[in-house]
Scaffold this motif. Structure first.
Motif, short mmCIF file in Angstrom:
data_model
loop_
_atom_site.label_atom_id
_atom_site.label_comp_id
_atom_site.label_asym_id
_atom_site.label_seq_id
_atom_site.Cartn_x
_atom_site.Cartn_y
_atom_site.Cartn_z
N ALA A 249 0.76 -1.34 -0.07
CA ALA A 249 -0.07 0.10 -0.34
C ALA A 249 0.66 1.20 0.19
N VAL A 250 2.29 1.00 0.69
CA VAL A 250 3.27 2.67 1.23
C VAL A 250 3.16 2.74 -0.46
N GLY A 251 3.46 1.78 -0.66
CA GLY A 251 4.83 1.85 -2.34
C GLY A 251 3.83 1.93 -3.01
N GLN A 252 2.55 1.82 -3.49
CA GLN A 252 1.31 1.97 -4.72
C GLN A 252 1.39 3.43 -4.19
N PHE A 253 1.15 3.86 -2.49
CA PHE A 253 0.75 5.23 -2.83
C PHE A 253 1.58 6.36 -3.02
N ALA A 254 3.08 5.93 -3.30
CA ALA A 254 4.43 7.16 -3.09
C ALA A 254 4.32 6.95 -4.58
#
Length: 389
Positions: A196-201
């Motif tokens: 999730a964090v990578g997607q939003f980054a």
């Protein structure tokens, strides 16, 4: 109330615990409507974060409805729907006043523990060990929110939880990761970790003007999401050498910026992975720094490393000579949620961002142990688990 309690490595249980109460005038009590298992919760689940005690309530990504407020709270009322940032800031200290909320001087009641480990005090975090304050977490039916007058964001009542929940942690973490890269138009940004964090980054990097974003992972469902949701080019590091692939995709120069959205349980390949896994199991190093090493070697000369994956202690065999001689800039830290939440809420309300896409599983709170297991083991194409009390 029911709450998710930690009892040792890979052992969480849903138990009946006392309801939270107002302790300080700036407290609020929030009835949880949705709470998520964050990737950094897996570090606790796996037993890698020190000073978590048996019976501690965990979880730091949550939202809900205000059911009680302290006597000093004037901007919240019973019935308000709110999202709560994972970092607890007082709003008054040197750092909070400068929008560096995760560095708050006053929220961590166990700051003496951090001073021994880190040299100074940082903010408290819900449900993330006694080193980070010892506050009860949000994987529960209710939670006490300290400094609630500056620590929550009111949200509309007609938007589904899944579109708002991740404003508490995953979205601002990814957004800050991209912001730390100081992206210029035309830049190429590589992101390690397509959770999730990578997607939003990745999405945030495009918002900030990146020309190309590259997502690096080993799970097909995450890489597919990076390709379709975040519009990134992708690398499966188990199929190709990620460093060589990045050279080829950047004309031999390397990415302008690299974002670590993995943290202390990074997986590598071959002997290096065996080395880190063994040293961590023997407690000869606390964190597995495979991604850090790879970013230092892959990033272009004069580039930037943005580190948002959680690290808790000490790492080994870091190619610091490469970082020094390539004149790399390191930027990192726990996210300053209160700085970004209002801006990110507007993106959701305007329809420019639909965070619910990352939710792969919704489970009742009672099934939290199952949720932790499938998230840790990446079973059933698990990307993000939301728990419903």
């Amino acid at each position: 109330m029911k709450a998710v309690c930690w009892h040792g490595a890979n052992d969480v249980r849903v138990e009946t615990v006392p309801d939270p109460k107002i302790i300080n005038p700036r407290d609020a009590i929030v009835k949880i409507t949705s709470t998520a298992i964050c990737g950094s919760d897996l570090h606790i689940y796996g037993g890698y974060i020190p000073t978590v005690q048996s019976g501690d309530i965990i979880g730091h990504e949550f939202m809900g409805e205000v059911v009680d407020v302290g006597s000093s709270i004037s901007n919240l009322k019973i019935g308000d729907r709110v999202v709560v940032p994972s970092m607890i800031g007082c709003g008054n200290c040197h750092y909070c006043q400068r929008d560096m909320w995760s560095l708050c001087d006053n929220s961590n009641q166990n700051g003496w523990m951090e001073e021994k480990l880190f040299g100074s005090i940082t903010s408290a975090i819900y449900g993330y060990s006694h080193t980070f304050g010892g506050y009860a977490g949000g994987q529960a039916e209710y939670v006490r929110v300290p400094f609630a007058d500056v620590g929550v964001v009111k949200v509309p009542k007609d938007i589904p939880d899944e579109k708002l929940l991740f404003i508490s942690d995953a979205i601002p973490t990814g957004y800050m990761g991209a912001e730390l890269c100081d992206i210029k138009p035309g830049d190429i940004v590589a992101v390690w970790g397509c959770g999730a964090v990578g997607q939003f980054a990745m999405i945030s990097a495009y918002m900030m003007g990146a020309e190309k974003v590259i997502g690096i992972d080993r799970f097909p469902e995450r890489l597919e999401m990076a390709k379709n949701f975040a519009k990134a080019e992708i690398i499966n590091y188990e199929e190709v050498d990620a460093g060589e692939a990045l050279k080829e995709m950047t004309g031999g120069r390397g990415p302008d910026a690299c974002i670590d959205a993995v943290g202390l349980e990074a997986h590598g390949v071959g002997f290096e992975d065996f080395y880190d896994q063994t040293k961590q199991k023997l407690r000869l190093e606390t964190d597995r720094p495979h991604v850090l090493r790879q970013m230092m070697l892959a990033c272009r000369k004069g580039g930037t490393l943005s580190i948002m994956g959680v690290y808790g202690g000490f790492v080994d065999k870091i190619p610091f000579g490469a970082a020094f001689n390539k004149a790399l800039t390191f930027r990192m830290g726990q996210m300053h949620g209160q700085k970004y939440m209002h801006k990110l809420l507007e993106l959701v309300l305007d329809g420019k961002l639909d965070p619910s896409v990352v939710v792969s599983h919704q489970l009742p709170l009672e099934q939290a142990p199952h949720g932790y297991h499938i998230f840790q083991q990446k079973e059933d194409n698990c990307i993000k688990v939301v728990l419903k009390p």
